[in-house]
Design an enzyme around this catalytic site. Sequence first.
Site, PDB file in Angstrom:
ATOM      1  N   ASP A 156      19.311  -8.212-112.265  1.00  0.00           N
ATOM      2  CA  ASP A 156      18.835  -8.780-110.999  1.00  0.00           C
ATOM      3  C   ASP A 156      17.554  -9.587-111.223  1.00  0.00           C
ATOM      4  O   ASP A 156      16.770  -9.273-112.124  1.00  0.00           O
ATOM      5  CB  ASP A 156      18.580  -7.637-110.004  1.00  0.00           C
ATOM      6  CG  ASP A 156      18.472  -8.142-108.568  1.00  0.00           C
ATOM      7  OD1 ASP A 156      18.835  -9.311-108.307  1.00  0.00           O
ATOM      8  OD2 ASP A 156      18.017  -7.371-107.708  1.00  0.00           O
ATOM      9  N   GLY A 157      17.375 -10.609-110.396  1.00  0.00           N
ATOM     10  CA  GLY A 157      16.120 -11.354-110.426  1.00  0.00           C
ATOM     11  C   GLY A 157      16.217 -12.786-110.920  1.00  0.00           C
ATOM     12  O   GLY A 157      15.200 -13.469-111.050  1.00  0.00           O
ATOM     13  N   ASN A 158      17.440 -13.267-111.153  1.00  0.00           N
ATOM     14  CA  ASN A 158      17.589 -14.648-111.633  1.00  0.00           C
ATOM     15  C   ASN A 158      17.055 -15.662-110.617  1.00  0.00           C
ATOM     16  O   ASN A 158      16.387 -16.633-110.973  1.00  0.00           O
ATOM     17  CB  ASN A 158      19.064 -14.978-111.884  1.00  0.00           C
ATOM     18  CG  ASN A 158      19.664 -14.170-113.003  1.00  0.00           C
ATOM     19  OD1 ASN A 158      18.943 -13.540-113.763  1.00  0.00           O
ATOM     20  ND2 ASN A 158      20.985 -14.187-113.113  1.00  0.00           N
ATOM     21  N   ARG A 217      14.816 -15.238-108.194  1.00  0.00           N
ATOM     22  CA  ARG A 217      13.349 -15.214-108.057  1.00  0.00           C
ATOM     23  C   ARG A 217      12.685 -15.852-109.268  1.00  0.00           C
ATOM     24  O   ARG A 217      11.670 -16.540-109.163  1.00  0.00           O
ATOM     25  CB  ARG A 217      12.856 -13.781-107.855  1.00  0.00           C
ATOM     26  CG  ARG A 217      13.006 -13.327-106.407  1.00  0.00           C
ATOM     27  CD  ARG A 217      12.885 -11.852-106.285  1.00  0.00           C
ATOM     28  NE  ARG A 217      14.106 -11.197-106.739  1.00  0.00           N
ATOM     29  CZ  ARG A 217      14.189  -9.920-107.077  1.00  0.00           C
ATOM     30  NH1 ARG A 217      13.104  -9.166-107.059  1.00  0.00           N
ATOM     31  NH2 ARG A 217      15.329  -9.399-107.432  1.00  0.00           N
ATOM     32  N   TRP A 218      13.271 -15.657-110.427  1.00  0.00           N
ATOM     33  CA  TRP A 218      12.736 -16.272-111.650  1.00  0.00           C
ATOM     34  C   TRP A 218      12.759 -17.801-111.495  1.00  0.00           C
ATOM     35  O   TRP A 218      11.784 -18.472-111.822  1.00  0.00           O
ATOM     36  CB  TRP A 218      13.583 -15.839-112.856  1.00  0.00           C
ATOM     37  CG  TRP A 218      13.116 -16.382-114.165  1.00  0.00           C
ATOM     38  CD1 TRP A 218      12.236 -15.799-115.031  1.00  0.00           C
ATOM     39  CD2 TRP A 218      13.509 -17.621-114.774  1.00  0.00           C
ATOM     40  NE1 TRP A 218      12.061 -16.598-116.136  1.00  0.00           N
ATOM     41  CE2 TRP A 218      12.833 -17.715-116.002  1.00  0.00           C
ATOM     42  CE3 TRP A 218      14.388 -18.652-114.394  1.00  0.00           C
ATOM     43  CZ2 TRP A 218      12.989 -18.806-116.867  1.00  0.00           C
ATOM     44  CZ3 TRP A 218      14.536 -19.733-115.243  1.00  0.00           C
ATOM     45  CH2 TRP A 218      13.850 -19.804-116.462  1.00  0.00           C
ATOM     46  N   HIS A 231      20.293 -18.384-113.270  1.00  0.00           N
ATOM     47  CA  HIS A 231      21.502 -17.767-113.830  1.00  0.00           C
ATOM     48  C   HIS A 231      21.723 -18.242-115.273  1.00  0.00           C
ATOM     49  O   HIS A 231      22.124 -17.475-116.132  1.00  0.00           O
ATOM     50  CB  HIS A 231      22.717 -18.111-112.972  1.00  0.00           C
ATOM     51  CG  HIS A 231      22.626 -17.541-111.578  1.00  0.00           C
ATOM     52  ND1 HIS A 231      22.231 -16.248-111.334  1.00  0.00           N
ATOM     53  CD2 HIS A 231      22.866 -18.092-110.357  1.00  0.00           C
ATOM     54  CE1 HIS A 231      22.239 -16.023-110.020  1.00  0.00           C
ATOM     55  NE2 HIS A 231      22.620 -17.132-109.413  1.00  0.00           N
ATOM     56  N   SER A 246      29.266  -9.243-108.105  1.00  0.00           N
ATOM     57  CA  SER A 246      29.801  -8.145-107.297  1.00  0.00           C
ATOM     58  C   SER A 246      30.764  -8.660-106.231  1.00  0.00           C
ATOM     59  O   SER A 246      30.770  -9.858-105.915  1.00  0.00           O
ATOM     60  CB  SER A 246      28.647  -7.407-106.605  1.00  0.00           C
ATOM     61  OG  SER A 246      28.149  -8.189-105.548  1.00  0.00           O
ATOM     62  N   TRP A 282      30.524 -12.787-103.259  1.00  0.00           N
ATOM     63  CA  TRP A 282      31.350 -13.872-102.712  1.00  0.00           C
ATOM     64  C   TRP A 282      30.716 -14.464-101.459  1.00  0.00           C
ATOM     65  O   TRP A 282      31.009 -15.597-101.086  1.00  0.00           O
ATOM     66  CB  TRP A 282      32.759 -13.371-102.352  1.00  0.00           C
ATOM     67  CG  TRP A 282      33.598 -13.004-103.527  1.00  0.00           C
ATOM     68  CD1 TRP A 282      34.048 -11.764-103.824  1.00  0.00           C
ATOM     69  CD2 TRP A 282      34.102 -13.867-104.557  1.00  0.00           C
ATOM     70  NE1 TRP A 282      34.799 -11.799-104.981  1.00  0.00           N
ATOM     71  CE2 TRP A 282      34.851 -13.073-105.449  1.00  0.00           C
ATOM     72  CE3 TRP A 282      33.995 -15.244-104.818  1.00  0.00           C
ATOM     73  CZ2 TRP A 282      35.486 -13.590-106.576  1.00  0.00           C
ATOM     74  CZ3 TRP A 282      34.630 -15.764-105.944  1.00  0.00           C
ATOM     75  CH2 TRP A 282      35.352 -14.951-106.808  1.00  0.00           C
ATOM     76  N   LEU A 319      30.535  -2.811-130.869  1.00  0.00           N
ATOM     77  CA  LEU A 319      30.161  -2.608-129.458  1.00  0.00           C
ATOM     78  C   LEU A 319      31.303  -3.001-128.512  1.00  0.00           C
ATOM     79  O   LEU A 319      31.916  -4.057-128.689  1.00  0.00           O
ATOM     80  CB  LEU A 319      28.932  -3.473-129.147  1.00  0.00           C
ATOM     81  CG  LEU A 319      28.420  -3.413-127.710  1.00  0.00           C
ATOM     82  CD1 LEU A 319      27.591  -2.144-127.489  1.00  0.00           C
ATOM     83  CD2 LEU A 319      27.571  -4.639-127.385  1.00  0.00           C
TER      84      LEU A 319
HETATM   85  C1  FPP Z   1      21.395 -11.419-109.838  1.00  0.00           C
HETATM   86  O1  FPP Z   1      20.255 -12.195-109.635  1.00  0.00           O
HETATM   87  C2  FPP Z   1      22.296 -12.030-110.805  1.00  0.00           C
HETATM   88  C3  FPP Z   1      23.566 -12.446-110.566  1.00  0.00           C
HETATM   89  C4  FPP Z   1      24.251 -12.312-109.265  1.00  0.00           C
HETATM   90  C5  FPP Z   1      24.373 -13.094-111.605  1.00  0.00           C
HETATM   91  C6  FPP Z   1      24.258 -12.540-112.987  1.00  0.00           C
HETATM   92  C7  FPP Z   1      24.751 -13.540-113.918  1.00  0.00           C
HETATM   93  C8  FPP Z   1      24.209 -13.824-115.109  1.00  0.00           C
HETATM   94  C9  FPP Z   1      23.094 -13.106-115.717  1.00  0.00           C
HETATM   95  C10 FPP Z   1      24.760 -14.965-115.857  1.00  0.00           C
HETATM   96  C11 FPP Z   1      25.881 -14.837-116.744  1.00  0.00           C
HETATM   97  C12 FPP Z   1      26.466 -13.555-117.092  1.00  0.00           C
HETATM   98  C13 FPP Z   1      27.368 -13.418-118.084  1.00  0.00           C
HETATM   99  C14 FPP Z   1      27.971 -12.095-118.341  1.00  0.00           C
HETATM  100  C15 FPP Z   1      27.774 -14.543-118.959  1.00  0.00           C
HETATM  101  P1  FPP Z   1      19.972 -12.754-108.167  1.00  0.00           P
HETATM  102  O2  FPP Z   1      20.587 -14.095-108.066  1.00  0.00           O
HETATM  103  O3  FPP Z   1      20.428 -11.762-107.163  1.00  0.00           O
HETATM  104  O4  FPP Z   1      18.410 -12.868-108.196  1.00  0.00           O
HETATM  105  P2  FPP Z   1      17.405 -12.692-106.962  1.00  0.00           P
HETATM  106  O5  FPP Z   1      17.545 -11.273-106.480  1.00  0.00           O
HETATM  107  O6  FPP Z   1      16.073 -12.951-107.582  1.00  0.00           O
HETATM  108  O7  FPP Z   1      17.779 -13.720-105.944  1.00  0.00           O
END
Ligand code: FPP
Length: 246
Positions: free
Chosen positions: A17-19, A21-22, A34, A62, A66, A128
């Site tokens: 989690d946190g993409n 906000r990053w 992402h 998740s 969607w 793994l």
């Molecule tokens: C949550 O951050 C992250 C996701 C919903 C997507 C995760 C996907 C990846 C890390 C990319 C690729 C993965 C693979 C397996 C190739 P968020 O968007 O909810 O962040 P936020 O809470 O800061 O808005």
Amino acid sequence: MPAEPTNIPRHVAVIMDGNGRWARARNKPRHAGHRAGVASVRATVETAAQRGVELLTLFAFSSENWSRPEEEVSSLMGLFVEALRREVNELHRNNVRLRFIGDRAQLNRGLVKKIEAGEEKTRRNTGLLLNVAVAYGGRWDIVSAAKELAGQVARGELTTAEIDEAKLAAALQLAGLPDPDLLIRTGGEQRISNFLLWNLAYAELWFTDVLWPEFDARQFDNALLFYAQKQRRYGHTSEQVEAAGC
Ligand code: FPP
């Protein structure tokens, strides 16, 4: 370098989690977060394998995701296809077995084909086991398993009285695999968010404020140290666990 933990979890599950906000903190679009997250996935797979973890299960998308803006959903799907195109050979070279869990009926044909090809190519690998959860929800998983058992009862292959925890577990997405020992969640929230609801029953939970794109080997080692200090009791008393020497 932290002290080497002696008891390494066999199975680690991760809520990445946190993409978003990053990305926002850098004035970038969410998609950039992402993308940066894919690099953390690569590093985490590498570290997990180096530390002797046997199974790693990542929550990539998740059932609830969607409902994000269509643009974000389609860019994430594109990113999964691209990651599979770029990474499968490298995973294969490193003896990683790749598997996807989740509702494939919800995914587009191109992505499903890539998933199937990646699974097929790495099927015989012995290192793994990497499970990637896409279009996955813990409740969906349990409902699907319940439907599967109901079908077996309707066909006369199983009686209601024979249904037990082992039968239900055998109909879940992670059938036949040990439950996660450790759950890592980045991004500051402390919740399960409909991840592996059944399988996480006894997992140790480790939360960090670090955003997923900044998660690295040092963070992973911190989680392993936290785990190594835990005494797992599975409902027993400390005295019972100590007497059993485990
Ligand atoms: C949550 O951050 C992250 C996701 C919903 C997507 C995760 C996907 C990846 C890390 C990319 C690729 C993965 C693979 C397996 C190739 P968020 O968007 O909810 O962040 P936020 O809470 O800061 O808005």
